[in-house]
Design an enzyme around this catalytic site. Structure first.
Site, PDB file in Angstrom:
ATOM      1  N   GLU A  55     -16.690   5.602   1.724  1.00 53.32           N
ATOM      2  CA  GLU A  55     -15.468   4.835   1.532  1.00 53.32           C
ATOM      3  C   GLU A  55     -15.611   3.717   0.511  1.00 53.32           C
ATOM      4  OE1 GLU A  55     -13.981   3.031   5.119  1.00 53.32           O
ATOM      5  OE2 GLU A  55     -15.934   2.265   5.700  1.00 53.32           O
ATOM      6  N   TRP A  77       0.884  -1.158   0.000  1.00 47.35           N
ATOM      7  CA  TRP A  77       0.000   0.000   0.000  1.00 47.35           C
ATOM      8  C   TRP A  77       0.925   1.213   0.000  1.00 47.35           C
ATOM      9  CZ3 TRP A  77      -1.244   4.327   2.904  1.00 47.35           C
ATOM     10  CH2 TRP A  77      -2.499   4.909   2.658  1.00 47.35           C
ATOM     11  N   LYS A 122     -19.363   4.826   5.799  1.00 51.43           N
ATOM     12  CA  LYS A 122     -19.504   3.609   5.001  1.00 51.43           C
ATOM     13  C   LYS A 122     -19.800   3.936   3.546  1.00 51.43           C
ATOM     14  CE  LYS A 122     -18.359   0.446   7.516  1.00 51.43           C
ATOM     15  NZ  LYS A 122     -17.345   1.435   7.838  1.00 51.43           N
ATOM     16  N   ASN A 147       7.076  -3.368   6.303  1.00 47.25           N
ATOM     17  CA  ASN A 147       5.842  -2.662   6.630  1.00 47.25           C
ATOM     18  C   ASN A 147       6.210  -1.568   7.604  1.00 47.25           C
ATOM     19  OD1 ASN A 147       3.228  -1.857   7.001  1.00 47.25           O
ATOM     20  ND2 ASN A 147       2.571  -3.665   8.145  1.00 47.25           N
TER      21      ASN A 147
END
Length: 605
Positions: A485, A75, A482, A99
């Site tokens: 996104e 990511w 909600k 990470n």
């Protein structure tokens, strides 16, 4: 927020790594890569921008025989989404995955003159160069020296070309878990990649050098002393992390909410009363506090907003809710008389972890509400209450939110009983109603026709607004999150009473307004506010209890909820708003489980 997996054993490492990366793709999916080291020390590196499926195709076209390797899903934080920026990164003798964020990578580059050695825009490649620069044949000494230089958060899995069959790991803040199974040794950023191979695991301690070989895992602290890990057992199986016939993880997890609530609430009831003493949570924690501070991010913070409303309404204890990322940069008004509740699904949310540490420094006692056993937040809190939701794979949180609410309601019931606000009879009735909310959620899920109808009024819009008062406002915040996104529709929640103070200027003809009116004492006021947006052309989706008397001219679409006490309407309303977001995203043909630019667990600042 990246996915990490490493394997050393007797089976094909390439297959195990690719399968593990698919399980971890929800943690990061901009790019993916694997590094394989064969028995002769020859390194094979394959990495691709895009989904794990792109990497798998490339690997299957050039299969590698190796029993040891590391894999990563990214990511992006430093540098764009390119093959060059994908992990693993290799420099000389060192190949690693990472990470976290190395905060001083510019300084390291300048100090050691790495500018001409770099092929990517990442901080991770700088770490690889540093380790190669320090390496003199002893991985432990190399990592020990690197820890003194690196600033930031990191979870590293490292291959040294002259150490075939071994993986070396070290972490600071960013999570790593490890397991020994029949097939060999495994390390990952998340249990979902390990569960197919072992039900027993341990959390890798911070700043500890871990070495994985085919037949063993060893841990050394930075003084060279051997450490014994604290082994834990996974309380869910591999099927729980699969779709199980559902089209998406999100709808599967919405359907799992009634059972998740049961699993979270029922074990904490003794003779019908809430009790946490078997989990080591002392009653003095609740009797001695004068104020409560709730710290969390995103969905967990919105659960905290509902918790604040319920606690203040029933217990009359002042509650402050803080965004974790802002908490330590403000001047938190907490002390030894403050109970600080930190909420995190993963137990690794970095901002929440930092806030927890600050709260403890200020003398506050801390209670964590988390889903992952042995996670950093769970281990560092004074007390912990686990939410027994099982794995949640979809990026948009659903069942984690519901069980976080359930724990906050359990806490409210326990404190009310201890402080004499509830009699035993009242506490039992409160708990009975909480338990019955699970069946009400099931009713909402089964009767979703009106919700699907509402999707048609929302899916083509650029903006949508949620309004409510009191508790309705508190849980409409999560509903707006909600929708935005996973459907990419700009959505905001507003206290309905504030409409005339500016917000109503945003209402145009056919603007979708999702209006919640579940609270009896302010029902008439809320309906009046809804009439205001209706008069300005809004397309109103009204969410009310099924026995509510409302003139049909107030709304375009009505969604009925099972009748429950006002305090418990949040559970059915939440499920309704989750379904609205889900069906809207699906109707737009979007990737419901993996919305753009988002990852499941935020472990970097």
């Amino acid at each position: 927020m990246c996915g990490i997996i490493g394997y050393s054993g007797s089976f094909c490492a390439q297959k195990i790594l690719l399968d593990g990366l698919e399980q971890l793709e929800y943690r990061g999916y901009d790019s993916a890569g694997v590094a394989l080291l064969d028995d002769q020390g020859e390194l094979f590196l394959q990495k691709k921008a895009g989904r794990v499926s792109v990497l798998r195709k490339a690997c299957e076209a050039a299969p590698v025989k190796s029993r040891c390797g590391i894999g990563h899903t990214r990511w992006a934080t430093h540098g764009g989404v390119t093959d060059a920026n994908a992990h693993p990164h290799s420099c000389g003798q060192v190949t690693l995955i990472h990470n976290g964020i190395i905060e001083n990578y510019h300084e390291i580059t300048a100090a050691f003159g790495f500018q001409d050695r770099l092929h990517s825009e990442t901080d991770t490649e700088v770490a690889a160069c540093l380790l190669d620069h320090l390496y003199r044949g002893n991985p432990f000494e190399t990592l020990k020296k690197a820890v003194d230089i690196l600033v930031g958060s990191y979870a590293f899995c490292i291959l040294f070309k002259d150490r075939p069959g071994q993986i070396f790991c070290i972490r600071n803040v960013s999570p790593l878990v490890a397991a020994q199974g029949e097939a060999g040794s495994f390390v990952a950023s998340d249990l979902t990649a390990l569960i197919a191979h072992s039900r027993s695991y341990f959390v890798v301690p911070e700043k500890t050098v871990m070495t994985l070989s085919a037949d063993r895992i060893t841990l050394l602290d930075l003084n060279g002393q051997t450490m014994e890990p604290e082994c834990l057992t996974v309380d869910w199986n591999v099927e729980s992390a699969q779709k199980g016939g559902y089209p998406h993880f999100m709808i599967k997890e919405i359907n799992e909410q009634p059972q998740a609530m049961e699993n979270t609430v029922r074990p904490r009831l003794f003779n019908g009363l809430p009790d946490f003493r078997e989990e080591g949570v002392e009653d003095s924690l609740f009797l001695d506090c004068e104020t409560i501070t709730i710290v969390a991010c995103g969905t967990a913070m919105y659960a905290g907003m509902v918790g604040k409303a319920i606690i203040e309404q029933i217990l009359h204890i002042p509650v402050a809710v803080h965004i974790a990322s802002e908490f330590r940069y403000d001047t938190p008004l907490i002390n030894e008389k403050t109970l600080t509740i930190v909420i995190s699904q993963s137990g690794e949310t970095i901002d929440t972890l930092a806030a927890l540490r600050l709260a403890k420094e200020c003398g506050s006692r801390t209670l964590a509400i988390v889903n992952v056993k042995g996670s950093t937040i769970a281990r560092e809190s004074d007390y912990v209450l686990y939410t027994h939701a099982g794995p949640e794979i979809a990026v948009a949180s659903t069942k984690a939110y519901i069980v976080q609410l359930a724990v906050l309601y359990l806490l409210t019931g326990r404190i009310a009983l201890l402080r004499g606000i509830f009699t035993e009879k009242q506490a039992k009735e409160f708990m009975d109603t909480l338990l019955s909310a699970s069946s009400s959620i099931a009713q909402v899920i089964q009767k979703d026709e009106a919700i699907k109808k509402a999707v048609k009024a929302v899916k083509h819009s650029d903006h949508a607004f949620f309004i409510g008062r009191g508790l309705d406002y508190a849980f409409s915040l999560e509903g707006a999150l909600k929708l935005k996104e996973i459907s990419y529709i700009h959505a905001e929640a507003y206290a309905a009473g504030e409409l005339k103070h500016g917000t109503i200027a945003l209402i145009e003809k056919n603007t979708p307004v999702i209006a919640l009116a579940t609270q009896e004492k302010i029902f008439a006021k809320t309906i009046s506010n809804i009439r205001e947006v209706r008069a300005r052309g809004a397309s109103v989706i009204l969410i009310v209890k099924e026995n509510a008397q409302v003139d049909p001219d107030v709304y375009d679409i009505r969604i009925d909820l099972p009748v429950r006490q006002d305090e418990f309407a949040v559970f059915t309303a939440a499920a309704t708003l989750q379904l609205l977001a889900y069906y809207t995203s699906d109707a737009k043909g979007l990737n419901v489980d993996k919305p753009r630019n988002l990852a499941k667990s935020v472990t970097v600042e």
